[in-house]
Design an enzyme around this catalytic site. Structure first.
Site, PDB file in Angstrom:
ATOM      1  N   ASP A  29       9.450  -8.264  -2.044  1.00 42.74           N
ATOM      2  CA  ASP A  29      10.721  -8.056  -1.048  1.00 42.74           C
ATOM      3  C   ASP A  29      11.954  -9.051  -1.463  1.00 42.74           C
ATOM      4  O   ASP A  29      11.782 -10.242  -1.101  1.00 42.74           O
ATOM      5  CB  ASP A  29      10.420  -8.128   0.356  1.00 42.74           C
ATOM      6  N   ASP A  33      14.362  -8.027   4.271  1.00 44.42           N
ATOM      7  CA  ASP A  33      14.242  -7.227   5.393  1.00 44.42           C
ATOM      8  C   ASP A  33      12.895  -6.817   5.664  1.00 44.42           C
ATOM      9  O   ASP A  33      12.528  -5.896   6.378  1.00 44.42           O
ATOM     10  CB  ASP A  33      15.123  -6.047   5.023  1.00 44.42           C
ATOM     11  N   ASP A  37      11.574  -3.890  -2.579  1.00 46.07           N
ATOM     12  CA  ASP A  37      12.702  -3.157  -3.128  1.00 46.07           C
ATOM     13  C   ASP A  37      12.656  -3.592  -4.894  1.00 46.07           C
ATOM     14  O   ASP A  37      11.857  -4.336  -5.309  1.00 46.07           O
ATOM     15  CB  ASP A  37      13.961  -3.836  -2.580  1.00 46.07           C
ATOM     16  N   ASP A 214       3.893  14.586  -8.497  1.00 41.99           N
ATOM     17  CA  ASP A 214       3.127  14.766  -7.084  1.00 41.99           C
ATOM     18  C   ASP A 214       2.658  16.137  -6.849  1.00 41.99           C
ATOM     19  O   ASP A 214       3.448  17.040  -6.964  1.00 41.99           O
ATOM     20  CB  ASP A 214       4.222  14.204  -5.955  1.00 41.99           C
ATOM     21  N   HIS A 354      -2.022   4.478  -4.092  1.00 44.23           N
ATOM     22  CA  HIS A 354      -1.358   4.238  -2.686  1.00 44.23           C
ATOM     23  C   HIS A 354      -2.271   5.188  -1.827  1.00 44.23           C
ATOM     24  O   HIS A 354      -1.834   5.058  -0.547  1.00 44.23           O
ATOM     25  CB  HIS A 354       0.193   4.418  -2.671  1.00 44.23           C
ATOM     26  N   ASP A 355      -2.913   5.987  -2.150  1.00 43.80           N
ATOM     27  CA  ASP A 355      -3.558   7.100  -1.187  1.00 43.80           C
ATOM     28  C   ASP A 355      -5.214   6.695  -1.044  1.00 43.80           C
ATOM     29  O   ASP A 355      -5.765   7.360  -0.277  1.00 43.80           O
ATOM     30  CB  ASP A 355      -3.539   8.458  -1.573  1.00 43.80           C
TER      31      ASP A 355
HETATM   32  O1  TEU Z   1      -0.851  12.976  -2.380  1.00 43.52           O
HETATM   33  C1  TEU Z   1      -1.419  14.273  -2.225  1.00 43.52           C
HETATM   34  C2  TEU Z   1      -2.871  14.104  -1.779  1.00 43.52           C
HETATM   35  O2  TEU Z   1      -3.601  14.753  -1.954  1.00 43.52           O
HETATM   36  C3  TEU Z   1      -3.173  13.072  -0.709  1.00 43.52           C
HETATM   37  O3  TEU Z   1      -2.222  13.106   0.201  1.00 43.52           O
HETATM   38  C4  TEU Z   1      -4.493  13.103  -0.243  1.00 43.52           C
HETATM   39  O4  TEU Z   1      -4.711  14.150   0.613  1.00 43.52           O
HETATM   40  C5  TEU Z   1      -4.931  11.981   0.564  1.00 43.52           C
HETATM   41  O5  TEU Z   1      -3.712  11.264   1.127  1.00 43.52           O
HETATM   42  C6  TEU Z   1      -5.854  11.104  -0.228  1.00 43.52           C
HETATM   43  O6  TEU Z   1      -7.115  11.602   0.216  1.00 43.52           O
HETATM   44  C7  TEU Z   1       0.444  12.887  -2.774  1.00 43.52           C
HETATM   45  C8  TEU Z   1       1.018  11.308  -2.854  1.00 43.52           C
HETATM   46  O7  TEU Z   1       0.287  10.671  -3.717  1.00 43.52           O
HETATM   47  C9  TEU Z   1       0.734  11.095  -1.285  1.00 43.52           C
HETATM   48  O8  TEU Z   1       1.237   9.938  -0.980  1.00 43.52           O
HETATM   49  C10 TEU Z   1       1.760  12.136  -0.255  1.00 43.52           C
HETATM   50  O9  TEU Z   1       1.406  11.601   1.125  1.00 43.52           O
HETATM   51  C11 TEU Z   1       1.508  13.596  -0.688  1.00 43.52           C
HETATM   52  O10 TEU Z   1       1.266  13.738  -1.959  1.00 43.52           O
HETATM   53  C12 TEU Z   1       2.423  14.375  -0.215  1.00 43.52           C
HETATM   54  O11 TEU Z   1       3.740  14.180  -0.987  1.00 43.52           O
END
Ligand code: TEU
Length: 593
Positions: A29, A33, A37, A214, A354-355
């Site tokens: 950042d 904030d 960014d 995505d 990130h998931d």
């Molecule tokens: O993720 C798709 C997806 O399959 C994940 O959301 C999954 O269901 C779960 O989070 C992991 O087990 C993509 C992006 O990477 C995610 O950040 C978004 O939230 C999603 O699509 C919708 O755009």
């Protein structure tokens, strides 16, 4: 044998590349904030360059109400003010290109935000010229709109609840496979597709070098000729929803749409005439489908993100019920994809994004005793495979899960929706939090840990999501200063891919498939054999690696444990979480050394 550079010159730079994923909200950042960014990323370009990565994949930075942290876009051709401006973006692209690096954008076109002008126009009336840009359907026959069970299909959303949202004003439902603020675009409509291609060309003209797409395998829905969408199969248990995934995953026109996108945009390459990297995120894609989609002869995508290896520890009810990893399951899956895409197609390689929860906490050991060795060994196992590796921010530091105990600490829409649905379905807070802690996506989204100062050096303000309290011990400043850190191990792994053709193109062969502790394999190219052997347990391991004795006596390119005892023929003793990468030679026609 052509030098690696020659292969790169052939245009497919991504075959020798390592990609670094930045989650802008949590990376750095610059304006205090509390939210990361673009100027924050610009300020860390030398850090990324020193790590040796070839390209940066930026999670979405477009204008967005941030209902799903940017995966809900309201303007595809502008930067969200939280992240900066188009001028900042151009400076970032220039900064990357000046360092010989590239930029990969996140393309989110299965859905938009419900605040995107396309959707507000579509929602305005049933005869709006953009009505058919989205999926609108009347209530189920004989049902009153808005009442449970009146939804057009019984599909369950990825983010809990129904995939349909009632719009009383126009008396119809709209489809959203994710959150209700993420309505699905109707790719059956050629106007939608052309609008997407025009937007992609706009970014390519601005210097973008590739796209991470995505949930791109959800864009083709199995709609019947009469426009109906079928109900999904009922699922066991109290849920009133069914599993509609077979009607929107890898749909009937997916490859047709990808080939059209390739003709319209991808085949034309970057503004400087090089190949565009394309990787499709594809939950539910099979190896066969991936082989077809990534076969260069089919002119679709370069690679896909499969979820299969990310589900080997899922319980019967899915991701919220993780079970201990059974290593042979993981090895079998990765080996299948290595062998399955050996002739045609290409793999992406990832442990984190990130998931997903932090891999060192999930499949490593994040205790002080073993965190560093297990993080290094997980890196070694992944980076020596055939394909393009992706490093998620903080993975190179061995960052760990945060696993907060109370739901109030979480912000992720998927996590919060799951909590609400589970508790309203009768589950106790304790039960649900036990599932959320080790799995929630927020484990990956705690701010990047740059140093041991306030808020780990991420911001001078108040971070949008709390920093992981482990930051005084785990941070970039300490890692850079420590030659034995996970960071320098990742730097060496990346260098091996840049220096050794066998890492890029060597044929994969799994060893000891049933071994519960050790993950071992070879990569063979001509007379060169790379032996990768990793103890993925907290106990010492004695192994015999059949047929690779001579190669094992080769050059140790990278090891995790100094002064480790050498091999005795094809026998090896490995310390807990120890791994080695050895370069040897084939000791007989066709047989690994
Ligand atoms: O993720 C798709 C997806 O399959 C994940 O959301 C999954 O269901 C779960 O989070 C992991 O087990 C993509 C992006 O990477 C995610 O950040 C978004 O939230 C999603 O699509 C919708 O755009």
């Amino acid at each position: 044998m052509p030098a690696v550079a020659a292969v790169a010159a052939a245009g497919e730079w991504w075959r020798t590349a390592v990609i670094y994923q930045v989650y802008p909200r949590s990376f750095a950042d610059a304006d205090g904030d509390g939210v990361g960014d673009l100027r924050g990323v610009i300020g860390k370009l030398d850090y990324l360059h020193a790590l040796g990565v070839d390209a940066v994949w930026l999670s979405p930075i477009y204008r967005s109400p941030q209902a799903d942290n940017g995966y809900d876009i309201s303007d595809y051709q502008d930067i969200d003010p939280t992240f900066g401006t188009l001028a900042d973006f151009d400076e970032l692209v220039a900064g990357l290109h000046d360092r010989g690096m590239r930029l990969v954008m996140d393309l989110v076109v299965n859905h938009t935000s419900d605040e995107h002008p396309w959707f507000t126009e579509s929602r305005a009336s049933t005869d709006s010229p953009k009505r058919d840009w989205y999926w609108w359907r009347p209530p189920r026959p004989g049902c009153r709109g808005g009442e449970p069970g009146a939804e057009p299909t019984n599909w369950h959303s990825f983010f809990s609840g129904s995939t349909w949202e009632w719009d009383a004003a126009t008396g119809e439902y709209y489809l959203h496979l994710f959150d209700r603020k993420q309505p699905d675009l109707n790719w059956e409509n050629p106007e939608v597709r052309q609008a997407v291609y025009a937007m992609m060309r706009w970014w390519v003209a601005r210097g973008v070098d590739g796209f991470r797409m995505d949930v791109i395998n959800l864009i083709s829905k199995a709609v019947r000729a009469d426009g109906a969408l079928p109900d999904g199969a009922p699922v066991p248990g109290p849920s009133r929803f069914g599993d509609g995934s077979s009607f929107y995953t890898n749909g009937p026109r997916l490859e047709e749409f990808l080939q059209e996108m390739h003709r319209e945009v991808l085949a034309h390459g970057t503004a400087s005439g090089e190949a565009l990297l394309t990787v499709g995120e594809m939950p539910g894609v099979t190896l066969e489908q991936a082989r077809s989609i990534t076969d260069p002869a089919h002119r679709e995508l370069d690679m896909v993100f499969t979820f299969e290896h990310m589900r080997v520890d899922h319980g019967l009810s899915g991701k919220w019920q993780l079970r201990p990893l059974h290593l042979p399951d993981l090895k079998a899956n990765l080996a299948a994809w290595q062998e399955g895409l050996a002739e045609a197609g290409w793999n992406s390689l990832y442990w984190n994004n990130h998931d997903q929860p932090r891999i060192v906490s999930r499949w490593g050991d994040d205790s002080p005793e073993h965190r560093v060795a297990s993080a290094k060994t997980l890196g070694t196992v992944l980076h020596m495979l055939r394909g393009t590796p992706y490093v998620y921010q903080g993975e190179e530091l061995g960052m760990t899960n945060v696993g907060w105990a109370t739901i109030e600490d979480y912000q992720d829409v998927e996590t919060l929706n799951f909590y609400r649905e589970s508790v309203s379905g009768g589950a106790s807070d304790g039960e649900v939090m036990a599932g959320i802690g080790p799995v929630s996506r927020d484990n990956a989204r705690t701010p990047m840990q740059w140093d041991d100062g306030p808020h780990a050096g991420f911001t001078t303000g108040t971070p949008w999501l709390s920093v992981n309290p482990a930051y005084p011990q785990i941070n970039a400043a300490a890692a850079v200063a420590d030659p034995g850190s996970v960071l320098h191990h990742y730097r060496r792994l990346i260098q091996l891919r840049h220096d050794h053709h066998v890492v890029v193109d060597g044929r994969f062969a799994l060893l000891l498939p049933e071994h519960e502790q050790v993950f071992a394999y070879t990569r063979t190219l001509g007379t060169q054999v790379l032996v990768v052997v990793a103890n993925m347990s907290g106990e010492p391991a004695d192994v015999t690696l059949p047929g690779v004795g001579a190669a094992l006596a080769g050059e140790l390119l990278l090891g995790t444990h100094d002064a480790a005892p050498g091999p005795d023929g094809d026998r090896l003793r490995l310390a807990p979480w120890e791994s080695r990468v050895v370069l040897g030679a084939v000791d007989g026609p066709g047989r690994a050394g």
